[in-house]
Design an enzyme around this catalytic site. Structure first.
Site, PDB file in Angstrom:
ATOM      1  N   LYS A   3       0.840  -1.208   0.000  1.00  0.00           N
ATOM      2  CA  LYS A   3       0.000   0.000   0.000  1.00  0.00           C
ATOM      3  C   LYS A   3       0.871   1.252   0.000  1.00  0.00           C
ATOM      4  CE  LYS A   3      -3.391   2.923   0.285  1.00  0.00           C
ATOM      5  NZ  LYS A   3      -3.552   3.785   1.369  1.00  0.00           N
TER       6      LYS A   3
ATOM      7  N   HIS B 275       2.203   1.709  -3.420  1.00  0.00           N
ATOM      8  CA  HIS B 275       1.073   2.204  -4.218  1.00  0.00           C
ATOM      9  C   HIS B 275       0.975   3.718  -4.093  1.00  0.00           C
ATOM     10  CE1 HIS B 275      -3.038   3.798  -4.273  1.00  0.00           C
ATOM     11  NE2 HIS B 275      -3.320   2.908  -5.199  1.00  0.00           N
TER      12      HIS B 275
HETATM   13  P1  NBP Z   1      -9.172   9.302  10.899  1.00  0.00           P
HETATM   14  O1  NBP Z   1      -7.817   8.910  10.465  1.00  0.00           O
HETATM   15  O2  NBP Z   1      -9.543  10.725  10.874  1.00  0.00           O
HETATM   16  O3  NBP Z   1      -9.412   8.726  12.376  1.00  0.00           O
HETATM   17  C1  NBP Z   1     -10.612   8.988  13.065  1.00  0.00           C
HETATM   18  C2  NBP Z   1     -11.046   7.770  13.844  1.00  0.00           C
HETATM   19  O4  NBP Z   1     -10.035   7.370  14.763  1.00  0.00           O
HETATM   20  C3  NBP Z   1     -12.279   8.063  14.684  1.00  0.00           C
HETATM   21  O5  NBP Z   1     -13.106   6.943  14.680  1.00  0.00           O
HETATM   22  C4  NBP Z   1     -11.671   8.322  16.058  1.00  0.00           C
HETATM   23  O6  NBP Z   1     -12.577   8.118  17.102  1.00  0.00           O
HETATM   24  C5  NBP Z   1     -10.617   7.286  16.071  1.00  0.00           C
HETATM   25  N1  NBP Z   1      -9.599   7.448  17.117  1.00  0.00           N
HETATM   26  C6  NBP Z   1      -8.610   8.374  17.247  1.00  0.00           C
HETATM   27 BR1  NBP Z   1      -8.352   9.769  16.119  1.00  0.00          BR
HETATM   28  N2  NBP Z   1      -7.851   8.204  18.331  1.00  0.00           N
HETATM   29  C7  NBP Z   1      -8.362   7.124  18.948  1.00  0.00           C
HETATM   30  C8  NBP Z   1      -8.006   6.442  20.126  1.00  0.00           C
HETATM   31  N3  NBP Z   1      -6.965   6.804  20.851  1.00  0.00           N
HETATM   32  N4  NBP Z   1      -8.766   5.380  20.481  1.00  0.00           N
HETATM   33  C9  NBP Z   1      -9.812   4.991  19.739  1.00  0.00           C
HETATM   34  N5  NBP Z   1     -10.186   5.603  18.585  1.00  0.00           N
HETATM   35  C10 NBP Z   1      -9.473   6.655  18.198  1.00  0.00           C
HETATM   36  O7  NBP Z   1     -10.283   8.475  10.078  1.00  0.00           O
HETATM   37  P2  NBP Z   1     -10.374   8.102   8.530  1.00  0.00           P
HETATM   38  O8  NBP Z   1     -10.042   9.256   7.654  1.00  0.00           O
HETATM   39  O9  NBP Z   1     -11.679   7.415   8.388  1.00  0.00           O
HETATM   40  O10 NBP Z   1      -9.208   7.040   8.323  1.00  0.00           O
HETATM   41  C11 NBP Z   1      -9.129   5.844   9.068  1.00  0.00           C
HETATM   42  C12 NBP Z   1      -7.868   5.112   8.698  1.00  0.00           C
HETATM   43  O11 NBP Z   1      -7.921   4.769   7.317  1.00  0.00           O
HETATM   44  C13 NBP Z   1      -6.598   5.941   8.873  1.00  0.00           C
HETATM   45  O12 NBP Z   1      -5.551   5.112   9.311  1.00  0.00           O
HETATM   46  C14 NBP Z   1      -6.299   6.438   7.472  1.00  0.00           C
HETATM   47  O13 NBP Z   1      -4.939   6.720   7.289  1.00  0.00           O
HETATM   48  C15 NBP Z   1      -6.764   5.267   6.656  1.00  0.00           C
HETATM   49  N6  NBP Z   1      -7.128   5.563   5.280  1.00  0.00           N
HETATM   50  C16 NBP Z   1      -7.782   6.696   4.958  1.00  0.00           C
HETATM   51  C17 NBP Z   1      -8.138   6.963   3.640  1.00  0.00           C
HETATM   52  C18 NBP Z   1      -8.887   8.197   3.295  1.00  0.00           C
HETATM   53  O14 NBP Z   1      -9.088   8.444   2.093  1.00  0.00           O
HETATM   54  N7  NBP Z   1      -9.315   9.001   4.252  1.00  0.00           N
HETATM   55  C19 NBP Z   1      -7.842   6.037   2.647  1.00  0.00           C
HETATM   56  C20 NBP Z   1      -7.199   4.858   3.002  1.00  0.00           C
HETATM   57  C21 NBP Z   1      -6.853   4.638   4.310  1.00  0.00           C
HETATM   58  P3  NBP Z   1     -13.503   9.335  17.631  1.00  0.00           P
HETATM   59  O15 NBP Z   1     -14.664   9.378  16.694  1.00  0.00           O
HETATM   60  O16 NBP Z   1     -13.866   8.920  18.994  1.00  0.00           O
HETATM   61  O17 NBP Z   1     -12.671  10.582  17.592  1.00  0.00           O
END
Ligand code: NBP
Length: 477
Positions: free
Chosen positions: A183, A186
């Site tokens: 990834k 990628h």
């Molecule tokens: P975020 O990367 O913005 O993370 C938000 C989530 O993490 C929320 O559910 C939040 O809970 C939770 N969280 C955090 Br911040 N700290 C926490 C902790 N200490 N304990 C438990 N939960 C915690 O979300 P996303 O953009 O949906 O991405 C999720 C993952 O997917 C990331 O690793 C990202 O790199 C990856 N990713 C993202 C994309 C994209 O296009 N965005 C694509 C591919 C992969 P809360 O709601 O309680 O704050």
């Protein structure tokens, strides 16, 4: 009811993946640190399938059928470790934790090892395609044990994107961190693709003299040929977009400082560690960082250079065709470099990655999806031990046919003072690989001169040193 899969972390990615599982007929347990997100999801999308909303870690784990499949979609880094620490004590041997976040593969290797000691399968999984992909079908790159893939594979195949031939865009990449490694590369290739497209745009604008709307049309035409890809398609969309507030092309009102989240940088850092030349990808990362140095750029505005003068119409059209050749050739090089990095990582960590299947699962769902990937897959299918994409006959022929135009474009770019670091790094890589002799021989001489680092000879076995400070005779080392 017991859920076949649970998703914890319900921000954009987790929420859409959970919906994707449910829309495909799976019962999905939901959990999020802040319970409001869980309830919002059920309120808004509960009608799409079977969800089990839970608030506590214990209830979440209890909602899952055994062996449990628990997917983590939280922010990469410390939050992922915190969530693992919260759930691992509640799990049993044979259960699976799937980390779908953008973790660094070294973290994934560490976590996999720790959890393996408890009998838990840790499946570091790369997911590409952004939030739309998560909902409608992403490209999925799972690592971890082969055993975990037996249980998870069919579910992932269901929710994944499908390539044009119907094949699911998911495969078991390899053990432990292999999925996150792939990834990462990628994303590095994605950076390079975007940079090359950016250079093509800038050349069409500054050398040929086209407007953004005209360039959008050129990209639309390219998208019907061998460059057919998601990134070319959205480039045309962005370039033809007009800013509502000013009536100007959107691309002219956006601050020209590119941001990055880090996976492209990791690709280059790891390539340096593995000793893999990924110069095209590196230029793409550097180009983004250069763009962000506004003070440095401001201070350099007055430096001397040519003023680009637009070409006449028929010349401009011919130039655009050449830029297509340069873009295609440079793209072949950046994929060559990216696949070299995957092959080296696979060797270093004993992952046994099948390169053709990686090209295959990038054909749909992900940001770099492109018709081109079918051809990469065919190249590796024909010869799994292909030393480099450039040694594939078809790519070698195509790049050979493109090279005159590729050079012409770089001549024009250089003459007119339009930076094209991606095109240029790609051509230098191509020429360096082709070269009969490289100045590395001189480098070895210099190293031996100042540091007695020794050198090997072309005509005899062994290591040698020349007594540079003395009578310059050669001695065996
Ligand atoms: P975020 O990367 O913005 O993370 C938000 C989530 O993490 C929320 O559910 C939040 O809970 C939770 N969280 C955090 Br911040 N700290 C926490 C902790 N200490 N304990 C438990 N939960 C915690 O979300 P996303 O953009 O949906 O991405 C999720 C993952 O997917 C990331 O690793 C990202 O790199 C990856 N990713 C993202 C994309 C994209 O296009 N965005 C694509 C591919 C992969 P809360 O709601 O309680 O704050």
């Amino acid at each position: 009811t017991s859920a076949q899969i649970g998703v914890t972390g319900l921000a954009v990615m987790g929420r859409n993946l959970a919906r994707n599982f449910a829309r495909n007929g799976y019962t999905v347990a939901l959990h999020n640190r802040t319970a409001a997100r869980t309830h919002d999801l059920v309120k808004e999308f509960g009608h799409e399938g079977d969800f089990v909303a839970t608030e506590t870690a214990k209830d979440f784990v209890a909602a899952l059928e055994r062996p449990r499949r628990l997917m983590i979609m939280v922010k990469a880094g410390a939050p992922t470790d915190a969530v693992i620490q919260e759930f691992a004590p509640l799990l049993e041997p044979g259960d699976m934790i799937i980390d779908g976040g953008n973790a660094h593969f070294a973290d994934t290797r560490r976590r996999e090892k720790e959890l393996r000691e408890q009998g838990i399968h840790f499946v570091g999984t790369g997911i590409s395609g952004g939030e739309e992909g998560a909902l409608h079908g992403p490209s999925i790159m799972p690592g971890g044990s082969a055993e975990s893939y037996d249980s998870l594979g069919p579910m992932l195949e269901k929710i994944s994107a499908k390539a044009q031939d119907g094949a699911p865009c998911v495969t078991h990449v390899g053990p432990d961190g292999a999925g996150h490694f792939v990834k990462m590369v990628h994303n590095g290739i994605e950076y390079a693709d975007m940079q090359l497209i950016g250079e093509a745009y800038q050349l069409l604008r500054d050398v040929a003299g086209y407007t953004p709307a005209q360039i959008a049309e050129i990209f639309r035409t390219w998208n019907t040929g061998r460059l057919d890809s998601y990134l070319i398609e959205i480039t045309a969309e962005v370039l033809s977009h007009v800013d509502a507030a000013t009536g100007k092309p959107f691309v002219d009102v956006v601050e020209d400082q590119a941001e990055q989240k880090g996976t492209g940088r990791w690709t280059v850092q790891i390539a340096l560690d593995l000793g893999v030349p990924v110069s095209g990808i590196a230029e793409a990362v550097f180009a983004r960082s250069l763009s962000g140095h506004s003070a440095l750029r401001e201070a350099s505005r007055g430096l001397a250079g040519p003023k680009p003068a637009p070409l006449a119409e028929d010349e401009a059209r011919a130039f655009a065709d050449r830029v297509e050749q340069a873009l295609y050739a440079s793209k072949i090089v950046s994929y060559t470099q990216g696949f070299h990095e995957i092959a080296s990582g696979s060797e270093e960590y004993d992952w046994n990655i099948d390169l053709g299947s990686i090209a295959s699962i990038w054909r749909g769902g992900c940001i770099i999806r492109a018709a081109f990937l079918d051809r990469i897959r065919a190249a590796y299918d024909a010869r799994p031990d292909l030393p480099s994409l450039l040694s594939d006959e078809t790519f070698a022929r195509e790049i050979g046919q493109a090279q005159d135009d590729w050079r012409e474009v770089l001549v024009a770019a250089t003459r007119q003072g339009v930076p094209a670091p991606g095109f240029s790094a790609a051509l230098a890589y191509y020429d360096a690989l082709r070269a009969e002799r490289l100045p590395a021989a001189l480098t070895q001489g210099q190293r031996d001169f100042f540091g007695a680092h020794t050198y090997r000879r072309t005509d005899r076995e062994g290591s040698f040193h020349t007594l540079w400070g003395g009578d310059r005779t050669e001695v065996g080392a």
